[in-house]
Design a protein around this motif. Sequence first.
Motif, PDB file in Angstrom:
ATOM      1  N   THR A 166      24.072  40.738  26.829  1.00 15.04           N
ATOM      2  CA  THR A 166      23.729  40.283  28.181  1.00 15.04           C
ATOM      3  C   THR A 166      25.018  39.908  28.906  1.00 15.04           C
ATOM      4  O   THR A 166      25.793  39.085  28.417  1.00 15.04           O
ATOM      5  CB  THR A 166      22.780  39.077  28.117  1.00 15.04           C
ATOM      6  OG1 THR A 166      21.630  39.468  27.361  1.00 15.04           O
ATOM      7  CG2 THR A 166      22.339  38.648  29.511  1.00 15.04           C
ATOM      8  N   ILE A 167      25.233  40.558  30.045  1.00 12.08           N
ATOM      9  CA  ILE A 167      26.481  40.362  30.800  1.00 12.08           C
ATOM     10  C   ILE A 167      26.152  39.881  32.216  1.00 12.08           C
ATOM     11  O   ILE A 167      25.372  40.515  32.927  1.00 12.08           O
ATOM     12  CB  ILE A 167      27.285  41.684  30.875  1.00 12.08           C
ATOM     13  CG1 ILE A 167      27.555  42.233  29.463  1.00 12.08           C
ATOM     14  CG2 ILE A 167      28.603  41.463  31.632  1.00 12.08           C
ATOM     15  CD1 ILE A 167      28.213  43.599  29.446  1.00 12.08           C
ATOM     16  N   TRP A 168      26.756  38.773  32.575  1.00 11.83           N
ATOM     17  CA  TRP A 168      26.650  38.263  33.942  1.00 11.83           C
ATOM     18  C   TRP A 168      27.869  38.774  34.706  1.00 11.83           C
ATOM     19  O   TRP A 168      29.009  38.501  34.307  1.00 11.83           O
ATOM     20  CB  TRP A 168      26.681  36.742  33.959  1.00 11.83           C
ATOM     21  CG  TRP A 168      25.531  36.040  33.296  1.00 11.83           C
ATOM     22  CD1 TRP A 168      25.111  36.192  32.005  1.00 11.83           C
ATOM     23  CD2 TRP A 168      24.676  35.060  33.895  1.00 11.83           C
ATOM     24  NE1 TRP A 168      24.048  35.358  31.753  1.00 11.83           N
ATOM     25  CE2 TRP A 168      23.761  34.649  32.898  1.00 11.83           C
ATOM     26  CE3 TRP A 168      24.594  34.477  35.161  1.00 11.83           C
ATOM     27  CZ2 TRP A 168      22.778  33.694  33.133  1.00 11.83           C
ATOM     28  CZ3 TRP A 168      23.619  33.516  35.399  1.00 11.83           C
ATOM     29  CH2 TRP A 168      22.709  33.139  34.397  1.00 11.83           C
ATOM     30  N   ILE A 169      27.641  39.489  35.805  1.00 11.36           N
ATOM     31  CA  ILE A 169      28.749  40.015  36.610  1.00 11.36           C
ATOM     32  C   ILE A 169      28.770  39.216  37.916  1.00 11.36           C
ATOM     33  O   ILE A 169      27.825  39.277  38.707  1.00 11.36           O
ATOM     34  CB  ILE A 169      28.591  41.530  36.853  1.00 11.36           C
ATOM     35  CG1 ILE A 169      28.442  42.260  35.501  1.00 11.36           C
ATOM     36  CG2 ILE A 169      29.796  42.071  37.634  1.00 11.36           C
ATOM     37  CD1 ILE A 169      28.247  43.756  35.610  1.00 11.36           C
ATOM     38  N   ILE A 170      29.857  38.445  38.106  1.00  8.93           N
ATOM     39  CA  ILE A 170      29.853  37.421  39.157  1.00  8.93           C
ATOM     40  C   ILE A 170      30.993  37.582  40.152  1.00  8.93           C
ATOM     41  O   ILE A 170      32.155  37.719  39.761  1.00  8.93           O
ATOM     42  CB  ILE A 170      29.967  36.020  38.503  1.00  8.93           C
ATOM     43  CG1 ILE A 170      28.760  35.786  37.583  1.00  8.93           C
ATOM     44  CG2 ILE A 170      30.063  34.932  39.571  1.00  8.93           C
ATOM     45  CD1 ILE A 170      28.774  34.444  36.898  1.00  8.93           C
ATOM     46  N   ASP A 171      30.639  37.555  41.422  1.00 10.12           N
ATOM     47  CA  ASP A 171      31.650  37.395  42.468  1.00 10.12           C
ATOM     48  C   ASP A 171      31.376  36.047  43.128  1.00 10.12           C
ATOM     49  O   ASP A 171      30.376  35.874  43.840  1.00 10.12           O
ATOM     50  CB  ASP A 171      31.569  38.524  43.500  1.00 10.12           C
ATOM     51  CG  ASP A 171      32.822  38.563  44.364  1.00 10.12           C
ATOM     52  OD1 ASP A 171      33.492  37.524  44.450  1.00 10.12           O
ATOM     53  OD2 ASP A 171      33.107  39.627  44.938  1.00 10.12           O
ATOM     54  N   PRO A 172      32.232  35.045  42.880  1.00 10.43           N
ATOM     55  CA  PRO A 172      31.939  33.693  43.386  1.00 10.43           C
ATOM     56  C   PRO A 172      31.932  33.621  44.905  1.00 10.43           C
ATOM     57  O   PRO A 172      31.137  32.897  45.497  1.00 10.43           O
ATOM     58  CB  PRO A 172      33.070  32.839  42.804  1.00 10.43           C
ATOM     59  CG  PRO A 172      34.173  33.799  42.481  1.00 10.43           C
ATOM     60  CD  PRO A 172      33.498  35.107  42.133  1.00 10.43           C
ATOM     61  N   ILE A 173      32.848  34.362  45.542  1.00 11.02           N
ATOM     62  CA  ILE A 173      32.830  34.497  47.006  1.00 11.02           C
ATOM     63  C   ILE A 173      33.132  35.955  47.316  1.00 11.02           C
ATOM     64  O   ILE A 173      34.236  36.438  47.056  1.00 11.02           O
ATOM     65  CB  ILE A 173      33.858  33.586  47.708  1.00 11.02           C
ATOM     66  CG1 ILE A 173      33.560  32.105  47.423  1.00 11.02           C
ATOM     67  CG2 ILE A 173      33.866  33.861  49.216  1.00 11.02           C
ATOM     68  CD1 ILE A 173      34.475  31.119  48.159  1.00 11.02           C
ATOM     69  N   ASP A 174      32.139  36.667  47.830  1.00  6.43           N
ATOM     70  CA  ASP A 174      32.367  38.048  48.248  1.00  6.43           C
ATOM     71  C   ASP A 174      32.562  38.032  49.762  1.00  6.43           C
ATOM     72  O   ASP A 174      31.634  37.697  50.503  1.00  6.43           O
ATOM     73  CB  ASP A 174      31.184  38.944  47.867  1.00  6.43           C
ATOM     74  CG  ASP A 174      31.467  40.378  48.270  1.00  6.43           C
ATOM     75  OD1 ASP A 174      32.512  40.910  47.859  1.00  6.43           O
ATOM     76  OD2 ASP A 174      30.675  40.941  49.048  1.00  6.43           O
ATOM     77  N   GLY A 175      33.779  38.390  50.175  1.00  5.48           N
ATOM     78  CA  GLY A 175      34.121  38.270  51.590  1.00  5.48           C
ATOM     79  C   GLY A 175      35.038  37.077  51.795  1.00  5.48           C
ATOM     80  O   GLY A 175      34.834  36.263  52.707  1.00  5.48           O
ATOM     81  N   THR A 176      36.060  36.977  50.957  1.00  6.61           N
ATOM     82  CA  THR A 176      36.972  35.820  51.039  1.00  6.61           C
ATOM     83  C   THR A 176      37.699  35.770  52.381  1.00  6.61           C
ATOM     84  O   THR A 176      37.934  34.683  52.918  1.00  6.61           O
ATOM     85  CB  THR A 176      37.970  35.853  49.857  1.00  6.61           C
ATOM     86  OG1 THR A 176      37.216  35.749  48.656  1.00  6.61           O
ATOM     87  CG2 THR A 176      38.963  34.710  49.919  1.00  6.61           C
TER      88      THR A 176
END
Length: 263
Positions: A82-92
């Motif tokens: 199980t893989i969590w793919i995370i962009d904490p802020i997309d559109g910095t």
Amino acid sequence: MTNWDQVHTDVIEWIKEAGNKITESFTHTLQIQTKSDRNDLVTNIDKQIEQFFIKKIREKYPEHLILGEEGYGENVHNTEGTIWIIDPIDGTVNFVHQQRNFSISIGIYENGIGKLGYIYDVVHKELYHVIAGSGAYFNGNRLPKLQEPQLSDAIVGINATWLISNKHVPVENLHKLVRDVRSTRSLGSAALEMAYIATGRFDAYIAMRLSPWDFAAGKMLVEELGGSITTVKGEPLNILEGSTVFVSKPGLHQKILRDYLLK
Ligand code: 2AM
Ligand code: CA
Ligand code: CA
Ligand code: CA
């Protein structure tokens, strides 16, 4: 066995908490650094938010793997587990310059198959989520399947940069596409642009350089509603690799590929 209902409840709670942390940061001075070039920004808040999610996930789901843009997760080499793919802020860039039009993006995959996806427009408090195979939702309301639009009525998300030059599609073809559609937009958050297809605000979206965290959630969301997402050459995306991305409503996808992108 993963209790996906519990994971969903947790993500909703964590994403709202992260959203509050981001809005609270608006009144503080940001520490801004550059990454690949002077327009590729990262701030202390991007890093803090990624670390916030990683701490929560590791506490509750220690066996899960995390692939995050800012690199605080694991080096994930294959899709097993199980893989969590995370962009904490997309559109910095939007976060820094506009304090709006950015999102948190989280896609959760099990053995390479999408299970849960979340895109949260923090400032507008708009949450898009998908439970793969069981529906896509906007602020908790089920979204209808996407309908095929006319090309001449279509709103297409594309950054003007790619119309100047790119390595993948002749710019003349893109210029013709811009002339043939109703209008183009560039929002500056790839995840949100995909979410906008889910709600019908956009009909298609073209990007020449995205990473897994940019499209992990959006891919699931759009596919759940009958839309298509591939590279600009019509090839399937690899969930662990960066690539070009072409997302579109049904019907329009084949048409734009055939008449513009593959020409
Ligand atoms: P980011 O804000 O998380 O970096 C517009 O720039 C969109 O493209 C954003 O979703 C941005 O994500 C993404 N993007 C991907 N690679 C990028 C890069 N090298 N420089 C700037 N933006 C990038
Ligand atoms: Ca970035
Ligand atoms: Ca991103
Ligand atoms: Ca980011």
